[in-house]
Scaffold this motif. Structure first.
Motif, PDB file in Angstrom:
ATOM      1  N   ASN A 144       0.823  -1.214   0.000  1.00 39.73           N
ATOM      2  CA  ASN A 144       0.000   0.000   0.000  1.00 39.73           C
ATOM      3  C   ASN A 144       0.855   1.261   0.000  1.00 39.73           C
ATOM      4  O   ASN A 144       0.467   2.267  -0.578  1.00 39.73           O
ATOM      5  CB  ASN A 144      -0.963  -0.029   1.187  1.00 39.73           C
ATOM      6  CG  ASN A 144      -2.073  -1.036   0.961  1.00 39.73           C
ATOM      7  OD1 ASN A 144      -2.486  -1.260  -0.181  1.00 39.73           O
ATOM      8  ND2 ASN A 144      -2.553  -1.661   2.029  1.00 39.73           N
ATOM      9  N   ASN A 192     -12.172   1.506  16.105  1.00 33.24           N
ATOM     10  CA  ASN A 192     -12.416   1.481  14.668  1.00 33.24           C
ATOM     11  C   ASN A 192     -13.892   1.237  14.368  1.00 33.24           C
ATOM     12  O   ASN A 192     -14.487   1.899  13.519  1.00 33.24           O
ATOM     13  CB  ASN A 192     -11.574   0.367  14.032  1.00 33.24           C
ATOM     14  CG  ASN A 192     -10.770   0.887  12.867  1.00 33.24           C
ATOM     15  OD1 ASN A 192     -11.248   1.724  12.102  1.00 33.24           O
ATOM     16  ND2 ASN A 192      -9.553   0.437  12.746  1.00 33.24           N
ATOM     17  N   ARG A 248      -0.207  12.553   4.120  1.00 33.04           N
ATOM     18  CA  ARG A 248      -1.646  12.242   4.292  1.00 33.04           C
ATOM     19  C   ARG A 248      -1.983  10.861   3.757  1.00 33.04           C
ATOM     20  O   ARG A 248      -2.751  10.105   4.357  1.00 33.04           O
ATOM     21  CB  ARG A 248      -2.501  13.271   3.525  1.00 33.04           C
ATOM     22  CG  ARG A 248      -2.713  14.560   4.252  1.00 33.04           C
ATOM     23  CD  ARG A 248      -3.786  15.410   3.543  1.00 33.04           C
ATOM     24  NE  ARG A 248      -3.551  16.813   3.810  1.00 33.04           N
ATOM     25  CZ  ARG A 248      -3.843  17.435   4.951  1.00 33.04           C
ATOM     26  NH1 ARG A 248      -4.396  16.753   5.947  1.00 33.04           N
ATOM     27  NH2 ARG A 248      -3.580  18.707   5.125  1.00 33.04           N
ATOM     28  N   ASN A 249      -1.402  10.522   2.607  1.00 31.94           N
ATOM     29  CA  ASN A 249      -1.715   9.231   1.995  1.00 31.94           C
ATOM     30  C   ASN A 249      -1.099   8.074   2.775  1.00 31.94           C
ATOM     31  O   ASN A 249      -1.677   6.987   2.836  1.00 31.94           O
ATOM     32  CB  ASN A 249      -1.274   9.220   0.532  1.00 31.94           C
ATOM     33  CG  ASN A 249      -2.194  10.095  -0.325  1.00 31.94           C
ATOM     34  OD1 ASN A 249      -3.385  10.219  -0.025  1.00 31.94           O
ATOM     35  ND2 ASN A 249      -1.655  10.728  -1.346  1.00 31.94           N
ATOM     36  N   LYS A 306      -0.698   8.155   6.009  1.00 30.26           N
ATOM     37  CA  LYS A 306      -1.630   8.047   7.138  1.00 30.26           C
ATOM     38  C   LYS A 306      -2.841   7.191   6.759  1.00 30.26           C
ATOM     39  O   LYS A 306      -3.278   6.325   7.526  1.00 30.26           O
ATOM     40  CB  LYS A 306      -2.051   9.462   7.567  1.00 30.26           C
ATOM     41  CG  LYS A 306      -3.244   9.555   8.516  1.00 30.26           C
ATOM     42  CD  LYS A 306      -2.939   9.117   9.944  1.00 30.26           C
ATOM     43  CE  LYS A 306      -4.123   9.402  10.875  1.00 30.26           C
ATOM     44  NZ  LYS A 306      -3.941   8.755  12.188  1.00 30.26           N
ATOM     45  N   LYS A 307      -3.369   7.412   5.549  1.00 31.80           N
ATOM     46  CA  LYS A 307      -4.550   6.644   5.104  1.00 31.80           C
ATOM     47  C   LYS A 307      -4.263   5.160   4.940  1.00 31.80           C
ATOM     48  O   LYS A 307      -5.132   4.323   5.160  1.00 31.80           O
ATOM     49  CB  LYS A 307      -5.075   7.213   3.773  1.00 31.80           C
ATOM     50  CG  LYS A 307      -5.987   8.401   3.964  1.00 31.80           C
ATOM     51  CD  LYS A 307      -6.557   8.872   2.630  1.00 31.80           C
ATOM     52  CE  LYS A 307      -6.972  10.334   2.739  1.00 31.80           C
ATOM     53  NZ  LYS A 307      -6.826  11.043   1.445  1.00 31.80           N
ATOM     54  N   ASP A 358      -4.401   4.057   8.571  1.00 30.91           N
ATOM     55  CA  ASP A 358      -5.554   4.430   9.398  1.00 30.91           C
ATOM     56  C   ASP A 358      -6.627   5.108   8.559  1.00 30.91           C
ATOM     57  O   ASP A 358      -6.879   6.309   8.682  1.00 30.91           O
ATOM     58  CB  ASP A 358      -5.033   5.394  10.490  1.00 30.91           C
ATOM     59  CG  ASP A 358      -6.103   5.783  11.492  1.00 30.91           C
ATOM     60  OD1 ASP A 358      -7.122   5.070  11.599  1.00 30.91           O
ATOM     61  OD2 ASP A 358      -5.912   6.806  12.175  1.00 30.91           O
ATOM     62  N   PRO A 359      -7.293   4.315   7.691  1.00 32.58           N
ATOM     63  CA  PRO A 359      -8.249   4.931   6.746  1.00 32.58           C
ATOM     64  C   PRO A 359      -9.386   5.669   7.437  1.00 32.58           C
ATOM     65  O   PRO A 359      -9.902   6.639   6.895  1.00 32.58           O
ATOM     66  CB  PRO A 359      -8.757   3.736   5.928  1.00 32.58           C
ATOM     67  CG  PRO A 359      -8.344   2.510   6.667  1.00 32.58           C
ATOM     68  CD  PRO A 359      -7.156   2.864   7.499  1.00 32.58           C
ATOM     69  N   LYS A 360      -9.775   5.252   8.648  1.00 36.56           N
ATOM     70  CA  LYS A 360     -10.882   5.931   9.330  1.00 36.56           C
ATOM     71  C   LYS A 360     -10.412   7.103  10.185  1.00 36.56           C
ATOM     72  O   LYS A 360     -11.235   7.751  10.847  1.00 36.56           O
ATOM     73  CB  LYS A 360     -11.628   4.929  10.219  1.00 36.56           C
ATOM     74  CG  LYS A 360     -12.544   3.982   9.464  1.00 36.56           C
ATOM     75  CD  LYS A 360     -13.415   3.258  10.474  1.00 36.56           C
ATOM     76  CE  LYS A 360     -14.420   2.323   9.838  1.00 36.56           C
ATOM     77  NZ  LYS A 360     -15.142   1.576  10.878  1.00 36.56           N
ATOM     78  N   ASN A 361      -9.106   7.338  10.207  1.00 34.26           N
ATOM     79  CA  ASN A 361      -8.542   8.457  10.976  1.00 34.26           C
ATOM     80  C   ASN A 361      -8.981   8.424  12.442  1.00 34.26           C
ATOM     81  O   ASN A 361      -9.392   9.425  13.009  1.00 34.26           O
ATOM     82  CB  ASN A 361      -8.938   9.803  10.335  1.00 34.26           C
ATOM     83  CG  ASN A 361      -8.120  10.957  10.886  1.00 34.26           C
ATOM     84  OD1 ASN A 361      -6.982  10.770  11.338  1.00 34.26           O
ATOM     85  ND2 ASN A 361      -8.698  12.156  10.876  1.00 34.26           N
TER      86      ASN A 361
END
Lengths: 466, 466
Positions: free
Chosen positions: A447, B63, B446-447, B449-450, B453-456
């Protein structure tokens, strides 16, 4: 297909000029290999840009055509990181070869990536500064390639590896955008560490076009000891004992019997005489600014190694003697390579586990019928395992040896080590990665790759398993 | 809403037991701050898990509920990294406080994250080993927090920062999955460097639950010099001159006049007498195993600093004198904090640029009408700038001072430095990040991080600008 290729060619020629785009067989073959086994993967085109901007334009083009783009450095890699395994554009970095600024005030150097590591070391040494990282290939490898693979070398045991010197990188991203990853500072807690993410990423996340490295003051003196052990495993045990005695040598290298034999046999001008009853040697260097302290440290080392079965220690104190010993050490890989097809594994474990690793490797070799020559940076727990084809049948080489390699890696990981210490995963180790990493961890790697390179154009088919 | 909260509470209680889930105002307030200015951001729940598995279960729960989860360590942070700015679950790490294994054979320690840094240093020192990283807060900060912020300290100039000692991390990912990031080896070229991506990520990518650190043999001796300079900028110039003379001190600290005045005035038991005409002091330490060499190095340092306008140098050779000097140095932040609201900026530049930075900061302060107290790790080019509220109006504090900070950071970046050397970006610096990073670079952050942790949910509102 011809049309696409013609268009691509025209575009490349427009970016770097006709004289720097090649598609003749000789050139493509010349850039189609590194030092990994006997692989040949020529690209379809070979370009030699001069500037970051040209590289950015080439990357954009590759993205547009969705064609693989493979950065190529000094072609000394041992994991196949620079092989154009899916063809595409070979991006030779060779013309970005200027040292831009040796900053004596801040003990830093800013350089382009295609500077030969030894050239960089010499240039900063002239100003009393020290770039410690010294891969065996330093006479021909590029500093950019060292960053791609996070190269180490003999001095890593005291001074660390490439990653420990990289402060900041200019990188062309797969989108063609240009960023700096950090700042020219010794400390940096400003966001995620993109610099360290780039180091060791083998050209799969971006193309490094400028490099800022930390330097140290140059040490004035060193002293080298060559210690012959009657038992190879005891040599491994001594490695850990030296550190436990409070000494941090500037090099601590291990060579088993066979490694020295190959070097002495095949490399000209090695004048060291090795006795047949010595199973292994340690090469131990200490460095510093005070010769009397080096003598004290050497005496301490002697006290430690004398607890094992050793023969007479050679103290090398002339440059000539030192060079002879280093030549022997650096010649091992070359000697093996020149005389048999071989596979080189780059195992690394916590250093106290070395005797177990060595013993296990020999046992696995016996099980699968292959001979191995082991040597390497024992102070770091980094053992290079050269598996010799010799008289093995092609069938055994293709079917049995990989099973043995798998077992060697499993052993390495069981000892809390991993499958590459300084050569990278590249092409040849990628399908062994699941031995060292859980599926979730590999997912994260995949990813991260997608964040940088969603179209998978940049050095595809490396690091990540098929 | 009450239903959701009740359900969440029940789930949390099920995971860690009733006695380790808190929602009373006192506890929430107690865990709602760190050492950053006077902020208070209590979480809605505070949980104290004991194991990695409990943390994994809590993360999964967060989550599922898409509720913020904020890891909380020793609460000594200076960038607000542990503040629950959006409420949610406060995850106190305090019960993961065991040193699991001091590995004397491999010079490594495996520890849980809530061990106090000083406790860890002492535990390994007992076995003759050295963990060099020594943030000023080491008596109360957690080693896990040091990893979150990539902490430095006075010895970083010779020994590096936290990142240079982290070999391997057990991490709970925001999905609840548990991975190890690397191997217990000194070298590692196996895939992207997830270990270094985690270090300094301020709990936004995963929760560190086990840590493997590299150790060094403990040095036996050190010597400390306190050098009074008549001119502050000359003190800064001397810093770079010392390195250019080939010396790598184990500490090289700068304190301007005001810093020492505050410390002497407000910290009890400081016995150092400071003359009014000294604009700044350098505190210089050398360390090693040979006292006679330390004396030689101290003499060399003396030769360098005598090229500037200095008063008599204090050689501290008793433990008492050394402790008194270090107490003064470490007391500056505490003294400032105890006596005025202040903002602390963590500027870092290449060390030769320090005089320009100091001069610029004073000029900017004059322009915006604020006083600053500057001190820090000058050997690393890391200058802490304490901006004092003092008699400034609230309006000036809220409107003018941030403009000044922006200019200070712009200066820092123009000098090839960045906006945090060792405190992190956290909450208070995040909107200054675009000064240090191009938009594309922030996009990459930012990407990344996603990816994790896609749901932040994990420590939201930190590092990345609003």
């Amino acid at each position: 297909m011809i049309n696409t290729n013609t268009l691509l060619l025209q575009n490349l020629q427009q970016i770097v000029g006709h004289e720097f785009v090649f598609y003749d067989t000789d050139t493509l073959l010349q850039y189609g290999h590194d030092e990994t086994e006997d692989y040949s993967f020529p690209p379809n085109f070979l370009v030699k840009p001069r500037t970051t901007q040209e590289i950015a334009a080439i990357v954009k083009l590759a993205n547009e055509y969705a064609i693989p783009l493979v950065p190529i450095g000094g072609q000394t890699g041992l994991s196949g990181g620079a092989l154009a395994i899916h063809g595409g554009i070979g991006l030779s970095m060779e013309r970005l070869n200027k040292i831009l600024h040796v900053d004596e005030n801040n003990l830093q150097v800013t350089t382009e990536p295609a500077v030969i590591t030894q050239v960089l070391r010499d240039a900063v040494a002239e100003k009393g500064l020290f770039y410690p990282v010294d891969p065996s290939s330093m006479g021909s490898c590029f500093i950019g390639g060292n960053i791609a693979e996070n190269s180490g070398g003999a001095r890593a045991v005291k001074y660390g590896v490439t990653k420990d010197y990289v402060l900041n990188l200019e990188v062309v991203l797969p989108t063609g955008e240009i960023i700096w990853t950090g700042a020219n500072t010794l400390k940096n807690s400003t966001g995620y560490n993109l610099t360290q993410l780039m180091v060791g990423s083998e050209g799969t996340l971006g193309i490094v076009t400028k490099i800022v490295l930390k330097l140290l003051p140059l040490n004035k003196y060193n002293m080298l000891l060559l210690v012959p052990f009657y038992k190879a495993e005891e040599a491994c045990e001594a490695v850990s004992a030296i550190f436990r005695a409070g000494i941090v040598p500037s090099a601590l290298e291990f060579m088993e019997r066979d490694a020295i034999d190959w070097a002495v046999k095949y490399i000209e001008g090695i004048s060291i005489v090795i006795q047949p009853e010595h199973q292994a040697h340690l090469l131990i260097e200490v460095d510093g600014n005070y010769p009397e302290i080096l003598m004290l440290e050497a005496e301490k080392i002697l006290e430690v190694v004398e607890q094992f079965s050793i023969d007479e220690v050679l103290f090398a104190d002339t440059e000539e003697q030192k060079n002879a010993i280093w030549k022997m050490r650096r010649g091992v890989a070359e000697a093996v390579k020149a005389n048999s097809i071989y596979k080189e594994e780059d195992t690394v474990v916590p250093r106290y586990e070395l005797p177990k690793l060595l013993k296990g490797i020999k046992k696995i070799g016996a099980k699968y019928g292959f001979q191995s020559v082991c040597y390497g940076h024992a102070g770091d727990g980094n053992l290079h395992v050269n598996i010799i084809k010799g008289t093995l049948s092609d069938t055994a080489w293709q079917n049995e040896v990989p099973k043995g390699i798998k077992e060697i890696f499993e052993l390495t990981v069981a000892l809390k080590g991993t499958i590459s210490g300084e050569h990278g995963i590249g092409y040849v180790q990628k399908n062994y990665l699941p031995i060292a990493m859980q599926p979730k961890q590999i997912d994260v790697l995949r990813n991260i790759k997608k964040v940088f390179d969603p179209k998978n154009i940049l050095n595809p088919g490396k690091i990540l398993p098929d």
